[in-house]
Structure formats: structure tokens, C-alpha cells
Scaffold this motif. Structure first.
Motif, PDB file in Angstrom:
ATOM      1  N   THR A 155      -7.532  10.903   0.733  1.00  0.00           N
ATOM      2  CA  THR A 155      -7.851  11.452   2.043  1.00  0.00           C
ATOM      3  C   THR A 155      -7.219  10.597   3.131  1.00  0.00           C
ATOM      4  O   THR A 155      -6.868   9.431   2.896  1.00  0.00           O
ATOM      5  CB  THR A 155      -9.372  11.504   2.253  1.00  0.00           C
ATOM      6  OG1 THR A 155      -9.910  10.185   2.078  1.00  0.00           O
ATOM      7  CG2 THR A 155     -10.018  12.446   1.248  1.00  0.00           C
ATOM      8  N   GLU A 156      -7.106  11.152   4.326  1.00  0.00           N
ATOM      9  CA  GLU A 156      -6.378  10.480   5.405  1.00  0.00           C
ATOM     10  C   GLU A 156      -6.968   9.123   5.755  1.00  0.00           C
ATOM     11  O   GLU A 156      -6.236   8.187   6.091  1.00  0.00           O
ATOM     12  CB  GLU A 156      -6.363  11.381   6.646  1.00  0.00           C
ATOM     13  CG  GLU A 156      -5.477  10.847   7.756  1.00  0.00           C
ATOM     14  CD  GLU A 156      -5.287  11.849   8.872  1.00  0.00           C
ATOM     15  OE1 GLU A 156      -4.658  11.480   9.879  1.00  0.00           O
ATOM     16  OE2 GLU A 156      -5.764  12.993   8.733  1.00  0.00           O
ATOM     17  N   ASP A 157      -8.287   8.980   5.663  1.00  0.00           N
ATOM     18  CA  ASP A 157      -8.915   7.719   6.052  1.00  0.00           C
ATOM     19  C   ASP A 157      -8.755   6.613   5.017  1.00  0.00           C
ATOM     20  O   ASP A 157      -9.191   5.483   5.236  1.00  0.00           O
ATOM     21  CB  ASP A 157     -10.403   7.935   6.340  1.00  0.00           C
ATOM     22  CG  ASP A 157     -11.165   8.402   5.107  1.00  0.00           C
ATOM     23  OD1 ASP A 157     -10.588   9.150   4.295  1.00  0.00           O
ATOM     24  OD2 ASP A 157     -12.340   8.024   4.950  1.00  0.00           O
ATOM     25  N   ARG A 158      -8.114   6.909   3.869  1.00  0.00           N
ATOM     26  CA  ARG A 158      -7.915   5.903   2.827  1.00  0.00           C
ATOM     27  C   ARG A 158      -6.434   5.716   2.475  1.00  0.00           C
ATOM     28  O   ARG A 158      -6.106   5.096   1.464  1.00  0.00           O
ATOM     29  CB  ARG A 158      -8.693   6.288   1.558  1.00  0.00           C
ATOM     30  CG  ARG A 158     -10.188   6.378   1.764  1.00  0.00           C
ATOM     31  CD  ARG A 158     -10.903   6.729   0.470  1.00  0.00           C
ATOM     32  NE  ARG A 158     -10.794   5.669  -0.515  1.00  0.00           N
ATOM     33  CZ  ARG A 158     -11.599   4.612  -0.570  1.00  0.00           C
ATOM     34  NH1 ARG A 158     -12.568   4.466   0.320  1.00  0.00           N
ATOM     35  NH2 ARG A 158     -11.437   3.687  -1.503  1.00  0.00           N
ATOM     36  N   ARG A 159      -5.557   6.233   3.313  1.00  0.00           N
ATOM     37  CA  ARG A 159      -4.135   6.197   2.984  1.00  0.00           C
ATOM     38  C   ARG A 159      -3.561   4.783   2.966  1.00  0.00           C
ATOM     39  O   ARG A 159      -2.770   4.437   2.091  1.00  0.00           O
ATOM     40  CB  ARG A 159      -3.348   7.082   3.958  1.00  0.00           C
ATOM     41  CG  ARG A 159      -3.561   8.565   3.683  1.00  0.00           C
ATOM     42  CD  ARG A 159      -2.791   9.443   4.639  1.00  0.00           C
ATOM     43  NE  ARG A 159      -2.939  10.857   4.259  1.00  0.00           N
ATOM     44  CZ  ARG A 159      -2.470  11.861   4.967  1.00  0.00           C
ATOM     45  NH1 ARG A 159      -1.825  11.637   6.104  1.00  0.00           N
ATOM     46  NH2 ARG A 159      -2.642  13.115   4.551  1.00  0.00           N
ATOM     47  N   THR A 171      -6.008  -1.806   8.106  1.00  0.00           N
ATOM     48  CA  THR A 171      -5.021  -0.874   8.650  1.00  0.00           C
ATOM     49  C   THR A 171      -5.614   0.521   8.806  1.00  0.00           C
ATOM     50  O   THR A 171      -5.329   1.218   9.787  1.00  0.00           O
ATOM     51  CB  THR A 171      -3.780  -0.826   7.745  1.00  0.00           C
ATOM     52  OG1 THR A 171      -3.228  -2.141   7.632  1.00  0.00           O
ATOM     53  CG2 THR A 171      -2.720   0.104   8.305  1.00  0.00           C
ATOM     54  N   ASP A 172      -6.439   0.946   7.848  1.00  0.00           N
ATOM     55  CA  ASP A 172      -7.104   2.244   7.977  1.00  0.00           C
ATOM     56  C   ASP A 172      -8.000   2.283   9.210  1.00  0.00           C
ATOM     57  O   ASP A 172      -8.141   3.323   9.859  1.00  0.00           O
ATOM     58  CB  ASP A 172      -7.947   2.529   6.725  1.00  0.00           C
ATOM     59  CG  ASP A 172      -7.119   3.123   5.588  1.00  0.00           C
ATOM     60  OD1 ASP A 172      -6.151   3.852   5.873  1.00  0.00           O
ATOM     61  OD2 ASP A 172      -7.436   2.847   4.418  1.00  0.00           O
ATOM     62  N   ARG A 173      -8.567   1.140   9.543  1.00  0.00           N
ATOM     63  CA  ARG A 173      -9.502   1.089  10.674  1.00  0.00           C
ATOM     64  C   ARG A 173      -8.780   0.899  12.006  1.00  0.00           C
ATOM     65  O   ARG A 173      -9.147   1.519  13.007  1.00  0.00           O
ATOM     66  CB  ARG A 173     -10.494  -0.053  10.450  1.00  0.00           C
ATOM     67  CG  ARG A 173     -11.546  -0.189  11.546  1.00  0.00           C
ATOM     68  CD  ARG A 173     -12.632  -1.156  11.148  1.00  0.00           C
ATOM     69  NE  ARG A 173     -13.323  -0.712   9.933  1.00  0.00           N
ATOM     70  CZ  ARG A 173     -14.395  -1.313   9.425  1.00  0.00           C
ATOM     71  NH1 ARG A 173     -14.901  -2.376  10.017  1.00  0.00           N
ATOM     72  NH2 ARG A 173     -14.955  -0.856   8.329  1.00  0.00           N
ATOM     73  N   PRO A 179      -7.872  -1.879   4.109  1.00  0.00           N
ATOM     74  CA  PRO A 179      -9.014  -1.424   4.920  1.00  0.00           C
ATOM     75  C   PRO A 179      -8.825  -1.680   6.410  1.00  0.00           C
ATOM     76  O   PRO A 179      -9.204  -0.848   7.242  1.00  0.00           O
ATOM     77  CB  PRO A 179     -10.184  -2.249   4.359  1.00  0.00           C
ATOM     78  CG  PRO A 179      -9.767  -2.631   2.985  1.00  0.00           C
ATOM     79  CD  PRO A 179      -8.278  -2.803   3.049  1.00  0.00           C
ATOM     80  N   GLN A 235       3.808   7.161   9.843  1.00  0.00           N
ATOM     81  CA  GLN A 235       3.154   7.993  10.862  1.00  0.00           C
ATOM     82  C   GLN A 235       4.155   8.479  11.906  1.00  0.00           C
ATOM     83  O   GLN A 235       4.143   9.639  12.304  1.00  0.00           O
ATOM     84  CB  GLN A 235       2.038   7.200  11.546  1.00  0.00           C
ATOM     85  CG  GLN A 235       0.780   7.032  10.714  1.00  0.00           C
ATOM     86  CD  GLN A 235      -0.320   6.317  11.474  1.00  0.00           C
ATOM     87  OE1 GLN A 235      -0.225   6.135  12.700  1.00  0.00           O
ATOM     88  NE2 GLN A 235      -1.354   5.904  10.774  1.00  0.00           N
ATOM     89  N   ARG A 292      -5.136   2.053   2.289  1.00  0.00           N
ATOM     90  CA  ARG A 292      -5.625   1.384   1.084  1.00  0.00           C
ATOM     91  C   ARG A 292      -4.844   1.830  -0.156  1.00  0.00           C
ATOM     92  O   ARG A 292      -4.570   1.031  -1.053  1.00  0.00           O
ATOM     93  CB  ARG A 292      -7.124   1.664   0.908  1.00  0.00           C
ATOM     94  CG  ARG A 292      -8.016   0.647   1.600  1.00  0.00           C
ATOM     95  CD  ARG A 292      -9.457   1.098   1.677  1.00  0.00           C
ATOM     96  NE  ARG A 292      -9.654   2.009   2.813  1.00  0.00           N
ATOM     97  CZ  ARG A 292     -10.832   2.304   3.345  1.00  0.00           C
ATOM     98  NH1 ARG A 292     -11.922   1.780   2.820  1.00  0.00           N
ATOM     99  NH2 ARG A 292     -10.921   3.109   4.369  1.00  0.00           N
TER     100      ARG A 292
END
Length: 407
Positions: free
Chosen positions: A121-125, A259-261, A257, A315, A127
């Protein structure tokens, strides 16, 4: 995390091993090929040249190849290159084998990063991408020391035979675990090149060249620094390199983590902390325990920059991220070559073995400056202007709509 990431990590482990193991095998190769160690050192540069050439070339040639098939083909070329190195009858053939082994490096990580990001999912890319790069960092802890030991015990050719076997294992796991991505939109070479010319992508690549160049200005001379200045025995160099690899692994684990945040703050913080760490290393280099700690810190902070840079470029080139992502690997290898050259120039100028650390500080701060400039230019006013233009031109309005669907 999907099992497909394991296949990507195994591939990265093999690539990382063959990239860095030559540094430990140079005396053996030089003796066997009846040449000097400095001349044998060109084998390290030959691999980097292969990466710089192969990343854009192979990625461009494979723009319309399904990404799973592309990954398997790239690892096949990697395996052939290492077998050619193992069987090389002379120095020139070994040089060619190293270039061949380096050709698929950048393209593999470029394609692999895109595949890894699409598996979750996008929020774990971030990682997921960091998990793939873990294979590269673990190679510095396990693969490089083990490959060096095998080469010293059985001959350097045996090392490349083992790496070739890892390449075959990687091909099998990629074929078995990576899913087909038939629904993926094909972009074509022209679209990929256009994405590579985006201002933010160019600034991201420059950040990689300067920022990561600071890491290699020090890493390239780490063995000499630790033996000549810190006072460690030459037998301890393998331990020092393993400590650097441990730091790289910790940096990769933390970077995902973070970078996702918060992508840009992670990049800024990593580059700023890297400059501070090298200043600190310079100050405590003659204290053995402190210098060993700083080796781990340097590896961790250096590798913390790779994931946010990879994700940032993906991105900003989201319409066609593969070539831009592979180009990032070329940038890292230019950083490798440039940082090593500048660090060596400082030593050759008579500034001492600790001077590469100060060169690294300058390069890390230059990378930070470019990254901050990119962040400022990526602000809201530019977006607003593009939306105003798109609102007034039907063709552009449709293009913006397509971007929002595919991005």
C-alpha cells in the motif's frame, strides 16, 4: 511484507557482494594477474563504469518489457558477467567481465524499486524499497567478508563462482515469487526520458551525487584511516568494514518508516547529521573505541539518505519512474567515483589521512543545500501556476486529469 521482497533482497545481496568484494580481493588478483594493486584497483572502477552506462541504457531498452521478466533477464546478465570474471584468462578479460557484471546493477535497482513500491500500500512503499536495499547492506556484513575469505582460501575465482550461484538463486526466486504486473501502464522510452528531465528529478540526482559522495570520500579510505591514524592492526580491517555494513543495515531499517512518515525532513536530517558525524569522526579518530562507534554511525547515516532519495525521485517522475529510478543508481556510482577521487586528491595534496573526512563534510553540506533548494522550489506557488495554466488549456487540463488518475 510480501515474499516477493525476499527475492528482490536476495538479488540485492548478490549485487552488493560482487560490487564491494573486489576491494578485499585486490592483492590476490594483482598477484595472480602479475600486476600492481593500484592497477588491479581499476577493476573497482570498471564495475562502477558498467553501472553508470548500463542503468540508463538497459532501462531504456526494457521500457516495454514486463517488469518481472526484466528483473530475471537483468539477473541473468549479472550471472553471466560474474562467470566471465571467474573464467577470465587475463587482466583485460577480467576488466571486461567487471564492466559486464556492473551493467545490470542500476537497471535492476531502478526496476526493483518500482516493483517493490507496487507490492504494498502507498503508506508502506518506502519500507518496501528499504527492505529490498537491506540485501545490499547485509552483503557488506556477510557477503563481502565471506567472499573475501573464500577468495583468500580457494582463490579469487572461487568467489565469483559463488556469486554466480547467488545470481542463479536470485533468478529462480524472482521467477517464483514476483507476481506478474500485467495491468501496469506502459510508458515508452520518450515518456521515460521526458520524466528524467524534470527539474525536481535532476535536483534529486545532484543531491545523490554530492551527498552520497561525502560518504565515499571517507569509506574509500576507511581501511587506511583506521590503520594509519587510529592504530588498528591490518587484520582488523574486515571487522571495520563489517561494522560499516552493520551501520548501513540499521540506517536502512530506520529510513523506511521515517521516509513513509516525512520524506524531505528525513533527507534533510540524514544529510545534516552526516556532516556532523564526519566532523565528530575527525575529532575522535585517534580514540579506538570512539572511532569504531563512528564507523557504525557513518554507515547508518550515509545509507539513511538512499531510501528518501529513491522515493523522492520515484514520486517526482511518477508518470515514468523506472528510468529516473535507475538514473539514481548511476548518480550513486558517480558519487562513489567522485567522492573517492576528491578524498584521494586531499591525501595526495599532503593534508593527511583524515582530510577525506573534511572533504566529506563539504560534499554532504553541498548535497543538503541542493536538497533544501529542491524543497523550496517544490513549494505551492509552482503547483498553483501549473493548475492555472491547465485550467485554461483543454489539452493540458486533460493531461493533468490523467496524471491524477495514474499517479
Amino acid at each position: 511484507m510480501p515474499l516477493a521482497l525476499l527475492a528482490l533482497a536476495i538479488s540485492a545481496f548478490g549485487i552488493g557482494t560482487t560490487e564491494f568484494v573486489m576491494m578485499g580481493l585486490l592483492p590476490n588478483v594483482a598477484r595472480d594477474m602479475d600486476t600492481s594493486v593500484p592497477t588491479a584497483g581499476y577493476l573497482v572502477s570498471a564495475y562502477a563504469i558498467g553501472v553508470v552506462i548500463g542503468a540508463p541504457l538497459l532501462t531504456a531498452l526494457g521500457t516495454r518489457t514486463p517488469r518481472k521478466r526484466m528483473l530475471v533477464l537483468l539477473m541473468g546478465l549479472f550471472t553471466v558477467g560474474n562467470l566471465a570474471s571467474a573464467l577470465a584468462p587475463n587482466y583485460a578479460a577480467l576488466l571486461a567481465g567487471r564492466v559486464l557484471a556492473g551493467l545490470p546493477h542500476g537497471a535492476f535497482f531502478g526496476v526493483g524499486a518500482v516493483v517493490a513500491a507496487r507490492l504494498v500500500t502507498e503508506d508502506r512503499r518506502a519500507r518496501a524499497v528499504a527492505t529490498m536495499f537491506l540485501g545490499l547492506t547485509v552483503a557488506n556484513i556477510v557477503g563481502v567478508p565471506a567472499g573475501t575469505a573464500i577468495g583468500q582460501a580457494l582463490g579469487w575465482r572461487a568467489t565469483f563462482v559463488v556469486v554466480s550461484a547467488i545470481g542463479v538463486l536470485a533468478m529462480v526466486t524472482l521467477a517464483a515469487l514476483v507476481p506478474e504486473m500485467s495491468a501496469e501502464r506502459r510508458t515508452g522510452l520518450r515518456h521515460e526520458v521526458r520524466a528524467l528531465g524534470d527539474r525536481q528529478v535532476i535536483l534529486g540526482l545532484l543531491t545523490a551525487v554530492f551527498g552520497f559522495g561525502g560518504v565515499f570520500a571517507v569509506y574509500s579510505y576507511l581501511a587506511s584511516i583506521m590503520t594509519e591514524v587510529t592504530g588498528l592492526a591490518e587484520s582488523s580491517v574486515t571487522v571495520v568494514l563489517a561494522l560499516f555494513g552493520i551501520g548501513m543495515t540499521l540506517g536502512a531499517l530506520v529510513a523506511g518508516p521515517l521516509t513513509d512518515r516525512a520524506l524531505r525532513p528525513t533527507l534533510y536530517g540524514g544529510l545534516g547529521a552526516l556532516a556532523v558525524a564526519m566532523v565528530t569522526f575527525h575529532a575522535v579518530v585517534d580514540i579506538k573505541w570512539a572511532a569504531m562507534v563512528m564507523v557504525v554511525v557513518l554507515g547508518g547515516l550515509g545509507f539513511m539518505t538512499t531510501t528518501p532519495l529513491q522515493m523522492l525521485i520515484m514520486q517526482k517522475a511518477r508518470q515514468a519512474p523506472t528510468l529516473a529510478s535507475a538514473g539514481n543508481q548511476s548518480a550513486f556510482n558517480l558519487a562513489n567515483a567522485g567522492g573517492a577521487w576528491l578524498g584521494g586528491a586531499a591525501v595526495a595534496a599532503g593534508w593527511g589521512w583524515t582530510s577525506p573526512m573534511l572533504v566529506g563534510v563539504v560534499l554532504a553540506l553541498a548535497g543538503l543545500g541542493i536538497a533544501v533548494l529542491a524543497g523550496v522550489l517544490d513549494g505551492a506557488p509552482t503547483v498553483s501556476r501549473s493548475r492555472i495554466v491547465a485550467r485554461g488549456v483543454p489539452g493540458l487540463r486533460r493531461a493533468r486529469a490523467a496524471e491524477s488518475v495514474t499517479g
